[in-house]
Write an enzyme that holds these catalytic residues in place. Structure first.
Site, PDB file in Angstrom:
ATOM      1  N   ARG A  88      -3.989 -10.630  -3.209  1.00 25.70           N
ATOM      2  CA  ARG A  88      -4.386 -11.899  -2.605  1.00 25.70           C
ATOM      3  C   ARG A  88      -3.815 -12.040  -1.214  1.00 25.70           C
ATOM      4  O   ARG A  88      -2.728 -11.561  -0.926  1.00 25.70           O
ATOM      5  CB  ARG A  88      -3.883 -13.063  -3.456  1.00 25.70           C
ATOM      6  CG  ARG A  88      -4.608 -13.137  -4.781  1.00 25.70           C
ATOM      7  CD  ARG A  88      -4.321 -14.409  -5.478  1.00 25.70           C
ATOM      8  NE  ARG A  88      -4.624 -15.539  -4.605  1.00 25.70           N
ATOM      9  CZ  ARG A  88      -4.483 -16.803  -4.965  1.00 25.70           C
ATOM     10  NH1 ARG A  88      -4.022 -17.099  -6.143  1.00 25.70           N
ATOM     11  NH2 ARG A  88      -4.788 -17.785  -4.142  1.00 25.70           N
ATOM     12  N   ARG A 122     -16.127  -5.213   7.864  1.00 25.71           N
ATOM     13  CA  ARG A 122     -17.105  -4.202   8.276  1.00 25.71           C
ATOM     14  C   ARG A 122     -16.723  -3.593   9.620  1.00 25.71           C
ATOM     15  O   ARG A 122     -16.885  -2.400   9.835  1.00 25.71           O
ATOM     16  CB  ARG A 122     -18.497  -4.816   8.325  1.00 25.71           C
ATOM     17  CG  ARG A 122     -19.096  -4.996   6.956  1.00 25.71           C
ATOM     18  CD  ARG A 122     -20.573  -5.363   7.023  1.00 25.71           C
ATOM     19  NE  ARG A 122     -20.855  -6.283   5.935  1.00 25.71           N
ATOM     20  CZ  ARG A 122     -20.885  -7.616   6.040  1.00 25.71           C
ATOM     21  NH1 ARG A 122     -20.717  -8.190   7.196  1.00 25.71           N
ATOM     22  NH2 ARG A 122     -21.121  -8.353   4.980  1.00 25.71           N
ATOM     23  N   CYS A 136     -18.842 -13.320   0.410  1.00 27.08           N
ATOM     24  CA  CYS A 136     -18.192 -14.517   0.943  1.00 27.08           C
ATOM     25  C   CYS A 136     -18.645 -15.738   0.146  1.00 27.08           C
ATOM     26  O   CYS A 136     -19.809 -15.834  -0.250  1.00 27.08           O
ATOM     27  CB  CYS A 136     -18.560 -14.713   2.411  1.00 27.08           C
ATOM     28  SG  CYS A 136     -17.970 -13.407   3.494  1.00 27.08           S
ATOM     29  N   GLU A 156     -14.926 -22.371  -0.604  1.00 33.14           N
ATOM     30  CA  GLU A 156     -13.940 -22.975  -1.506  1.00 33.14           C
ATOM     31  C   GLU A 156     -14.430 -24.343  -1.987  1.00 33.14           C
ATOM     32  O   GLU A 156     -15.200 -25.012  -1.298  1.00 33.14           O
ATOM     33  CB  GLU A 156     -12.611 -23.195  -0.765  1.00 33.14           C
ATOM     34  CG  GLU A 156     -11.787 -21.955  -0.558  1.00 33.14           C
ATOM     35  CD  GLU A 156     -11.061 -21.509  -1.809  1.00 33.14           C
ATOM     36  OE1 GLU A 156     -10.709 -22.336  -2.668  1.00 33.14           O
ATOM     37  OE2 GLU A 156     -10.834 -20.300  -1.922  1.00 33.14           O
ATOM     38  N   ARG A 197      -9.445 -17.072   2.700  1.00 31.08           N
ATOM     39  CA  ARG A 197      -8.726 -16.395   1.620  1.00 31.08           C
ATOM     40  C   ARG A 197      -9.465 -15.113   1.267  1.00 31.08           C
ATOM     41  O   ARG A 197     -10.674 -15.001   1.454  1.00 31.08           O
ATOM     42  CB  ARG A 197      -8.663 -17.290   0.376  1.00 31.08           C
ATOM     43  CG  ARG A 197      -7.816 -18.532   0.535  1.00 31.08           C
ATOM     44  CD  ARG A 197      -7.951 -19.408  -0.712  1.00 31.08           C
ATOM     45  NE  ARG A 197      -7.077 -20.549  -0.703  1.00 31.08           N
ATOM     46  CZ  ARG A 197      -7.369 -21.732  -0.165  1.00 31.08           C
ATOM     47  NH1 ARG A 197      -8.524 -21.923   0.429  1.00 31.08           N
ATOM     48  NH2 ARG A 197      -6.506 -22.728  -0.231  1.00 31.08           N
ATOM     49  N   TYR A 225       0.376 -13.967   3.077  1.00 24.93           N
ATOM     50  CA  TYR A 225      -0.080 -15.280   3.529  1.00 24.93           C
ATOM     51  C   TYR A 225       0.429 -15.486   4.948  1.00 24.93           C
ATOM     52  O   TYR A 225       1.635 -15.380   5.198  1.00 24.93           O
ATOM     53  CB  TYR A 225       0.439 -16.374   2.588  1.00 24.93           C
ATOM     54  CG  TYR A 225      -0.217 -16.285   1.236  1.00 24.93           C
ATOM     55  CD1 TYR A 225      -1.347 -17.030   0.958  1.00 24.93           C
ATOM     56  CD2 TYR A 225       0.270 -15.416   0.257  1.00 24.93           C
ATOM     57  CE1 TYR A 225      -1.981 -16.928  -0.277  1.00 24.93           C
ATOM     58  CE2 TYR A 225      -0.363 -15.303  -0.971  1.00 24.93           C
ATOM     59  CZ  TYR A 225      -1.477 -16.058  -1.231  1.00 24.93           C
ATOM     60  OH  TYR A 225      -2.111 -15.947  -2.434  1.00 24.93           O
ATOM     61  N   ARG A 260       1.047 -20.267  -1.507  1.00 22.35           N
ATOM     62  CA  ARG A 260       1.605 -19.586  -2.686  1.00 22.35           C
ATOM     63  C   ARG A 260       2.961 -18.960  -2.363  1.00 22.35           C
ATOM     64  O   ARG A 260       3.150 -17.764  -2.425  1.00 22.35           O
ATOM     65  CB  ARG A 260       0.653 -18.477  -3.157  1.00 22.35           C
ATOM     66  CG  ARG A 260      -0.660 -18.952  -3.758  1.00 22.35           C
ATOM     67  CD  ARG A 260      -0.490 -19.765  -5.045  1.00 22.35           C
ATOM     68  NE  ARG A 260       0.277 -19.120  -6.072  1.00 22.35           N
ATOM     69  CZ  ARG A 260      -0.239 -18.378  -7.050  1.00 22.35           C
ATOM     70  NH1 ARG A 260      -1.515 -18.189  -7.145  1.00 22.35           N
ATOM     71  NH2 ARG A 260       0.557 -17.849  -7.953  1.00 22.35           N
TER      72      ARG A 260
END
Length: 120
Positions: free
Chosen positions: A7, A63, A74, A77, A89, A107, A115
């Site tokens: 992540r 890409r 894609c 959220e 994200r 992050y 997180r």
């Protein structure tokens, strides 16, 4: 060999294609560096953006890094009240022999607050 998820997230200051692509490349490069994988190790990558990002798909940054054969998607959220704005994200699935606890999540910028429990 296992498939593991990695992540990561970052933020931008505005919905600008150049800034979004640069921030996404920075995030993907940091994830590769921290986890030592190559594009051949990637099974797939899923990107999400908050509803205030509409000018470009973040997968375009992958890409541009040569991830042309990697399945990329894609999504938007869920617009939760009070959530972090202008956020990108990613969830990358890689083939690896690493144990779950060896995976390094990344992050950047304002996303560091999402997180903290996953960071060293």
């Amino acid at each position: 060999m296992m498939i593991r998820g990695i992540r990561g997230a970052t933020t931008v200051k505005e919905d600008n294609p150049e800034e979004i692509l640069q921030a996404t490349r920075e995030l993907l490069e940091a994830l590769q560096k921290e986890n030592g994988f190559s594009k051949e190790d990637i099974a797939s990558a899923l990107f999400t953006v908050t509803e205030d990002i509409k000018s470009v798909f973040p997968a375009a940054a992958a890409r541009s890094m040569g991830w042309n054969k990697v399945p990329l998607m894609c999504f938007q959220e869920i617009p939760v009240t009070g959530s972090l704005p202008l956020c990108i994200r990613v969830l990358i699935h890689i083939n690896t022999d690493k144990k779950q606890e060896e995976i390094k999540h990344v992050y950047l910028k304002q996303a560091i607050n999402l997180r903290r429990d996953l960071l060293d």
